[in-house]
Enzyme design. Structure first.
Site, PDB file in Angstrom:
ATOM      1  N   THR A 130       0.821  -1.208   0.000  1.00 51.96           N
ATOM      2  CA  THR A 130       0.000   0.000   0.000  1.00 51.96           C
ATOM      3  C   THR A 130       0.858   1.263   0.000  1.00 51.96           C
ATOM      4  O   THR A 130       1.997   1.237   0.494  1.00 51.96           O
ATOM      5  CB  THR A 130      -0.906  -0.007   1.246  1.00 51.96           C
ATOM      6  OG1 THR A 130      -1.485   1.280   1.425  1.00 51.96           O
ATOM      7  CG2 THR A 130      -0.123  -0.331   2.516  1.00 51.96           C
ATOM      8  N   ASP A 131       0.287   2.375  -0.474  1.00 53.66           N
ATOM      9  CA  ASP A 131       0.994   3.657  -0.382  1.00 53.66           C
ATOM     10  C   ASP A 131       1.008   4.176   1.068  1.00 53.66           C
ATOM     11  O   ASP A 131       1.719   5.135   1.373  1.00 53.66           O
ATOM     12  CB  ASP A 131       0.381   4.700  -1.331  1.00 53.66           C
ATOM     13  CG  ASP A 131      -1.075   5.033  -1.039  1.00 53.66           C
ATOM     14  OD1 ASP A 131      -1.684   4.411  -0.147  1.00 53.66           O
ATOM     15  OD2 ASP A 131      -1.620   5.946  -1.711  1.00 53.66           O
ATOM     16  N   GLU A 132       0.211   3.545   1.944  1.00 56.39           N
ATOM     17  CA  GLU A 132       0.152   4.024   3.333  1.00 56.39           C
ATOM     18  C   GLU A 132       1.495   3.843   4.057  1.00 56.39           C
ATOM     19  O   GLU A 132       1.733   4.465   5.082  1.00 56.39           O
ATOM     20  CB  GLU A 132      -0.979   3.328   4.097  1.00 56.39           C
ATOM     21  CG  GLU A 132      -2.324   3.574   3.445  1.00 56.39           C
ATOM     22  CD  GLU A 132      -3.512   3.113   4.270  1.00 56.39           C
ATOM     23  OE1 GLU A 132      -3.429   3.092   5.502  1.00 56.39           O
ATOM     24  OE2 GLU A 132      -4.543   2.766   3.648  1.00 56.39           O
ATOM     25  N   TYR A 155      -1.866  -0.841  10.930  1.00 58.15           N
ATOM     26  CA  TYR A 155      -1.980  -1.492   9.623  1.00 58.15           C
ATOM     27  C   TYR A 155      -0.787  -1.145   8.731  1.00 58.15           C
ATOM     28  O   TYR A 155      -0.099  -2.036   8.211  1.00 58.15           O
ATOM     29  CB  TYR A 155      -3.289  -1.074   8.930  1.00 58.15           C
ATOM     30  CG  TYR A 155      -3.301  -1.367   7.441  1.00 58.15           C
ATOM     31  CD1 TYR A 155      -3.325  -2.676   6.970  1.00 58.15           C
ATOM     32  CD2 TYR A 155      -3.267  -0.332   6.502  1.00 58.15           C
ATOM     33  CE1 TYR A 155      -3.317  -2.947   5.599  1.00 58.15           C
ATOM     34  CE2 TYR A 155      -3.258  -0.597   5.139  1.00 58.15           C
ATOM     35  CZ  TYR A 155      -3.280  -1.898   4.696  1.00 58.15           C
ATOM     36  OH  TYR A 155      -3.253  -2.166   3.343  1.00 58.15           O
ATOM     37  N   LYS A 159       2.295  -3.486   7.186  1.00 57.16           N
ATOM     38  CA  LYS A 159       2.574  -3.637   5.759  1.00 57.16           C
ATOM     39  C   LYS A 159       4.004  -3.190   5.447  1.00 57.16           C
ATOM     40  O   LYS A 159       4.689  -3.812   4.634  1.00 57.16           O
ATOM     41  CB  LYS A 159       1.569  -2.823   4.931  1.00 57.16           C
ATOM     42  CG  LYS A 159       0.147  -3.347   4.940  1.00 57.16           C
ATOM     43  CD  LYS A 159      -0.015  -4.731   4.325  1.00 57.16           C
ATOM     44  CE  LYS A 159       0.221  -4.775   2.833  1.00 57.16           C
ATOM     45  NZ  LYS A 159      -0.119  -6.106   2.263  1.00 57.16           N
TER      46      LYS A 159
END
Ligand SMILES: NC(=O)c1ccc[n+]([C@@H]2O[C@H](COP(=O)([O-])OP(=O)(O)OC[C@H]3O[C@@H](n4cnc5c(N)ncnc54)[C@H](O)[C@@H]3O)[C@@H](O)[C@H]2O)c1
Length: 345
Positions: A130-132, A155, A159
């Site tokens: 993810t870009d998060e 989260y 990741k």
């Protein structure tokens, strides 16, 4: 190719499974069937001779070894994860177990299998992230593949940890990996705890539409079927050891996205119009990242990929799909946690 897809009963994984089978690949869908899974998502390909399902948990190394030994895949696309930020605030442990330890188990099972096969050069371990992991942007700027990691939720931290493991297994053991980091997905088969389906279904039922904080958080919205297309391209043509950011080229503030959905509903279900009267601003998520934006230069210039739909068009298709598929979403409303406010810490 024979592709082992983990998390193929989830939202994005099932889009990958459907697309890969339709393009002639063989697919083994490995999924533990958690609360977020739904085998209905892959019902359209379940009868295909090119499709197989294995119920297995990536926290269970022996089960992974059995699946590799039985199916002998040419590639792994790893999407299985705990994926909901709000749930990670209430219960981070499951995120560490699945996203970190589970990814470690899968890397080790893949490495043992790949080594046992004589380390074929064409083997790929494609990690979907993810870009998060890059944290939160201000008003300007975009994430490139070289942006330093700065995760801010349980989260995104889990990741980020999994991304680091995947890179380490490439550098240390030579495992042929590819990584992708994408922005927020939306589209058909999206589990009804995420923003877009929550807005559609609450509006449809005449219930309040919760918008976190001031609604000014910005995301780069990527239609799930475009994402699946980009993922197969990165698997087939991405350079080993390289990562690719995948964005929708569709930045929008949450409140504007919600209003767009309401406008589509006004058109398709005029009886409930105007649906935006149901919008309510609610207490923000703790640590809510303000803005994500993807710089798509690498995937565009190196692999020639761009998204095919605008957010307007993708949302129109998505709203229409939910209106046509009540039999899909209705049973999911009874799943644990759905419809409740989670992650207020
Ligand atoms: N949804 C997004 O907007 C988004 C954006 C960027 C990246 N991602 C990443 O893409 C991947 C897929 O996301 P999604 O939205 O489809 O998630 P999802 O929650 O819809 O699906 C996850 C799937 O993984 C399975 N799973 C969970 N734990 C497992 C375990 N221990 N063993 C085996 N299977 C397990 C679930 O049963 C489910 O089918 C995730 O890795 C996520 O981090 C998602």
């Amino acid at each position: 190719m024979k592709i082992l897809v983990t998390g193929g009963a989830g939202f994005i994984g099932s889009a990958v499974v459907r697309l890969a089978v339709s393009r002639g690949h063989e697919v083994v869908n490995l999924d533990a069937l958690t609360y977020a899974a739904n085998l209905e998502n892959v019902a359209g390909v379940a009868e295909s001779p090119r499709y197989a399902f294995e119920q297995a948990d990536i926290r269970d190394r022996a089960a992974l070894d059995r699946v590799f030994g039985k199916h002998k895949p040419d590639a792994v696309m790893h999407l299985a994860a705990e994926s909901h930020v709000d749930r990670s605030i209430d219960g981070p442990g499951a995120f560490i177990e699945t996203n970190v330890t589970g990814t470690y188990n899968l890397l080790e099972a893949a490495r043992a299998f790949w080594t046992g096969q004589g380390k074929p050069e064409g083997f790929r371990f494609h990690h979907i992230s993810t870009d998060e992991v890059f944290g939160s942007l201000g008003e300007t700027g975009q994430f490139t593949e070289d942006t330093p990691y700065d995760p801010r939720s349980p989260y995104s931290a889990s990741k980020a940890a999994s991304d680091h493991l995947v890179r380490a297994w490439h550098e240390t053991y030579g495992l042929p990996v590819v990584l992708t980091n994408c922005s927020n997905n939306y589209g058909p088969f999206h589990f009804p705890e995420k923003l877009v389906p929550v807005v559609i279904l609450n509006a449809l039922h005449g219930r309040e539409i919760p918008v976190y904080g001031d609604g000014g958080n910005v995301r780069d919205w990527l239609y799930v079927e475009d994402h699946a297309d980009a993922l197969l391209l990165c698997l087939e043509q991405g350079a080993v050891g390289r990562s690719y950011n995948i964005g929708g080229e569709n930045e929008a503030r949450n409140i504007d996205l919600v209003r767009m959905i309401c406008a589509h509903l006004d058109e398709l279900r005029p009886a409930g119009a105007p649906h935006d009267r149901l919008i309510r601003f609610v207490t923000d998520r703790p640590g809510h990242d303000r803005r994500y934006a993807i710089d798509p230069t690498r995937i565009r210039t190196e692999l020639g990929w761009r998204p095919s739909v605008t957010v307007e068009e993708g949302l129109r298709r998505t709203v229409a799909w939910y209106l046509d598929n009540e039999a899909w979403w209705r049973p999911l409303l009874d799943r644990e946690g759905v419809g409740r406010r989670l992650g207020t810490a």
